[in-house]
Design an enzyme around this catalytic site. Structure first.
Site, PDB file in Angstrom:
ATOM      1  N   LYS A  35      11.924  -6.209  -1.783  1.00 30.65           N
ATOM      2  CA  LYS A  35      11.263  -5.734  -3.013  1.00 30.65           C
ATOM      3  C   LYS A  35      10.673  -4.350  -2.764  1.00 30.65           C
ATOM      4  O   LYS A  35      10.606  -3.893  -1.615  1.00 30.65           O
ATOM      5  CB  LYS A  35      10.159  -6.715  -3.395  1.00 30.65           C
ATOM      6  CG  LYS A  35       9.084  -6.845  -2.322  1.00 30.65           C
ATOM      7  CD  LYS A  35       8.209  -8.050  -2.538  1.00 30.65           C
ATOM      8  CE  LYS A  35       7.183  -8.138  -1.424  1.00 30.65           C
ATOM      9  NZ  LYS A  35       6.495  -9.434  -1.393  1.00 30.65           N
ATOM     10  N   ARG A 130      -2.739 -17.304  -6.967  1.00 31.75           N
ATOM     11  CA  ARG A 130      -2.117 -16.154  -7.616  1.00 31.75           C
ATOM     12  C   ARG A 130      -1.029 -16.722  -8.529  1.00 31.75           C
ATOM     13  O   ARG A 130      -1.277 -16.949  -9.691  1.00 31.75           O
ATOM     14  CB  ARG A 130      -1.573 -15.216  -6.533  1.00 31.75           C
ATOM     15  CG  ARG A 130      -1.481 -13.786  -6.933  1.00 31.75           C
ATOM     16  CD  ARG A 130      -1.039 -12.904  -5.790  1.00 31.75           C
ATOM     17  NE  ARG A 130       0.184 -13.368  -5.140  1.00 31.75           N
ATOM     18  CZ  ARG A 130       0.874 -12.677  -4.233  1.00 31.75           C
ATOM     19  NH1 ARG A 130       0.451 -11.487  -3.859  1.00 31.75           N
ATOM     20  NH2 ARG A 130       1.968 -13.145  -3.695  1.00 31.75           N
ATOM     21  N   TYR A 254     -10.361  21.417   2.252  1.00 27.19           N
ATOM     22  CA  TYR A 254     -11.252  21.016   1.157  1.00 27.19           C
ATOM     23  C   TYR A 254     -12.509  20.356   1.706  1.00 27.19           C
ATOM     24  O   TYR A 254     -12.453  19.548   2.628  1.00 27.19           O
ATOM     25  CB  TYR A 254     -10.549  20.014   0.249  1.00 27.19           C
ATOM     26  CG  TYR A 254      -9.569  20.640  -0.703  1.00 27.19           C
ATOM     27  CD1 TYR A 254     -10.001  21.511  -1.711  1.00 27.19           C
ATOM     28  CD2 TYR A 254      -8.217  20.353  -0.609  1.00 27.19           C
ATOM     29  CE1 TYR A 254      -9.088  22.078  -2.594  1.00 27.19           C
ATOM     30  CE2 TYR A 254      -7.304  20.907  -1.489  1.00 27.19           C
ATOM     31  CZ  TYR A 254      -7.742  21.768  -2.476  1.00 27.19           C
ATOM     32  OH  TYR A 254      -6.857  22.324  -3.344  1.00 27.19           O
ATOM     33  N   MET A 303      -3.180  17.749  -1.175  1.00 21.32           N
ATOM     34  CA  MET A 303      -2.057  17.210  -1.943  1.00 21.32           C
ATOM     35  C   MET A 303      -0.711  17.497  -1.287  1.00 21.32           C
ATOM     36  O   MET A 303       0.153  16.628  -1.185  1.00 21.32           O
ATOM     37  CB  MET A 303      -2.087  17.773  -3.372  1.00 21.32           C
ATOM     38  CG  MET A 303      -1.019  17.151  -4.262  1.00 21.32           C
ATOM     39  SD  MET A 303      -0.959  17.869  -5.916  1.00 21.32           S
ATOM     40  CE  MET A 303      -2.449  17.212  -6.637  1.00 21.32           C
TER      41      MET A 303
HETATM   42  C1  LIG Z   1       6.593  -9.936  -0.127  1.00 19.11           C
HETATM   43  C2  LIG Z   1       6.710 -11.388   0.065  1.00 19.11           C
HETATM   44  C3  LIG Z   1       7.075 -11.912   1.306  1.00 19.11           C
HETATM   45  C4  LIG Z   1       7.213 -11.065   2.561  1.00 19.11           C
HETATM   46  O1  LIG Z   1       5.923 -10.809   3.089  1.00 19.11           O
HETATM   47  P1  LIG Z   1       5.706  -9.972   4.446  1.00 19.11           P
HETATM   48  O2  LIG Z   1       4.263 -10.150   4.743  1.00 19.11           O
HETATM   49  O3  LIG Z   1       6.034  -8.547   4.138  1.00 19.11           O
HETATM   50  O4  LIG Z   1       6.593 -10.565   5.462  1.00 19.11           O
HETATM   51  C5  LIG Z   1       7.275 -13.282   1.382  1.00 19.11           C
HETATM   52  N1  LIG Z   1       7.108 -14.085   0.304  1.00 19.11           N
HETATM   53  C6  LIG Z   1       6.726 -13.608  -0.903  1.00 19.11           C
HETATM   54  C7  LIG Z   1       6.548 -14.529  -2.053  1.00 19.11           C
HETATM   55  C8  LIG Z   1       6.502 -12.257  -1.054  1.00 19.11           C
HETATM   56  O5  LIG Z   1       6.119 -11.785  -2.238  1.00 19.11           O
END
Ligand SMILES: *Cc1c(COP(=O)(O)O)cnc(C)c1O
Length: 364
Positions: A35, A130, A254, A303
């Protein structure tokens, strides 16, 4: 046109890290999390490098469509599921696997009427609060899905909140809730993220779901991927734009937050927070390799630029590349993240469109 900032992704390192997952997960199936554009590493390129993963996991339909359009034919799991019936139909047409985590999503998949059953995971909430159904509903959900010819149950998943804390009892609690809820039910089970793959073997069950470790980083505070036999997959580098001399007492950047305690030679480097280098990095102390030496970050990251004190890199010249994270002697991304008060996941995902991506070590 020469790039100012490059992120070089080593696909051979990604395959190596995936091999580590296979070793640790001993025979369990692996769903690799790609993802968020494979955590900033390029989802299509990473998907091709992981051709032998049992499945790929993305957050949402848009991410899956990008992969399908690029010709990625492996099973792809939508971790956040679908938002409505139209998305469910598109997911079915694209032969995606859907995670269902609440009643609205259940209604969306219940509306499917295609001939080819859509694979579905049910997500249970074992303590993260969640996404996911309360675990006690598992038998009822099973019954409902069984009544749907257009849907095929793959199994049950849940997500761990504290697996990166090797001392926390929360993981054991979540595992116990998950096992209790799914005991005796048909379907495969999946719980383990990277931290669980590395440290909680009891959670491996039927499918593991690593993300971060595939990119070579450690999920544990204070650790780096090398300690787990992983190789960092990304090298972030930027170029020296200009070199200047300052006098003892001069201030830099800055807020004039850094003051030279002696005469110094400084490099102005072409990367800033608009590229994904955190402004929250400390105004001195972090060191990066350049020109056979090592230079110290000084002053506030701005930046488009950051500034280095070159006392440890006398050979540095305009145009030289500075490695901001990657393999030693560069700091590990985990170390840069810690210095910036964040985590490696966030740094990987925070690279912006201005960074030139380069892939090496591909199979073809
Ligand atoms: C992103 C995600 C993972 C992977 O998690 P990592 O900590 O990056 O290994 C596994 N399961 C779900 C549901 C996720 O959203």
């Amino acid at each position: 046109m020469l790039p100012r900032v490059t992120a070089t992704v080593d696909l051979a390192a990604i395959r190596h890290n995936f091999g580590r997952v296979r070793q640790l997960a001993r025979g369990r199936r692996v769903m690799a999390a790609i993802k968020a554009d494979a955590y900033g590493h390029g989802a299509v390129q990473v998907a091709r490098a992981l051709a032998d993963a049992d499945a790929l996991a993305v957050a949402c339909l848009e991410e899956a469509v990008v992969l399908r359009e690029a010709g990625i034919a492996q099973p792809i799991v939508l971790l956040e599921g679908v938002l409505d019936a139209a998305e469910a139909r598109e997911a079915a047409a694209r032969e995606l696997t859907i995670v269902v985590h609440d009643d609205q999503q259940l209604a969306a998949v219940q509306s499917l009427d295609g001939a080819r059953p859509v694979p579905v995971w049910i997500k249970l909430d074992t303590g993260m609060n969640r996404l996911g159904f309360v675990p006690e509903r598992a038998p009822e959900l099973l019954e409902r899905l069984a009544a749907l010819p257009a849907v095929r149950l793959v199994g049950w998943m849940s997500h761990l909140a504290c697996a990166d804390d090797r001392e926390s009892g929360f993981t054991t609690q979540q595992l116990a809730r998950f096992l209790k809820a799914t005991e005796g039910l048909p379907g495969e089970r999946s719980l383990a993220n990277s931290a669980a793959v590395l440290h909680w073997p009891d959670t491996h069950l039927d499918w593991v779901r690593p993300g971060l470790m595939v990119y070579g980083a450690s999920p544990f505070p204070g650790a780096t991927g090398a300690e787990h036999g992983l190789r960092p997959a990304m090298r972030l580098a930027a170029r020296i734009l200009s070199i200047r001399e300052v006098r003892a007492g001069d201030r830099v950047g800055y807020g004039a937050r850094w003051r030279a305690v002696r005469d110094a030679r400084l490099a102005i480097v072409s990367a800033g927070y608009a590229d994904g280098v955190r402004r929250s990095l400390p105004v001195q102390g972090l060191r990066f390799p350049v020109a056979g030496g090592s230079a110290e970050l000084v002053g506030t990251v701005s930046m488009d630029m950051l500034c280095l004190d070159l006392y440890g890199a006398p050979a540095a010249r305009v145009g030289d590349w500075v490695t901001l994270w990657g393999e030693p002697p560069a700091p590990a991304i985990e170390q840069v993240a810690a210095a910036a008060g964040t985590i490696p996941w966030e740094l990987m995902c925070a690279l912006t469109g201005r960074v030139r991506m380069v892939w090496e070590g591909g199979a073809d």
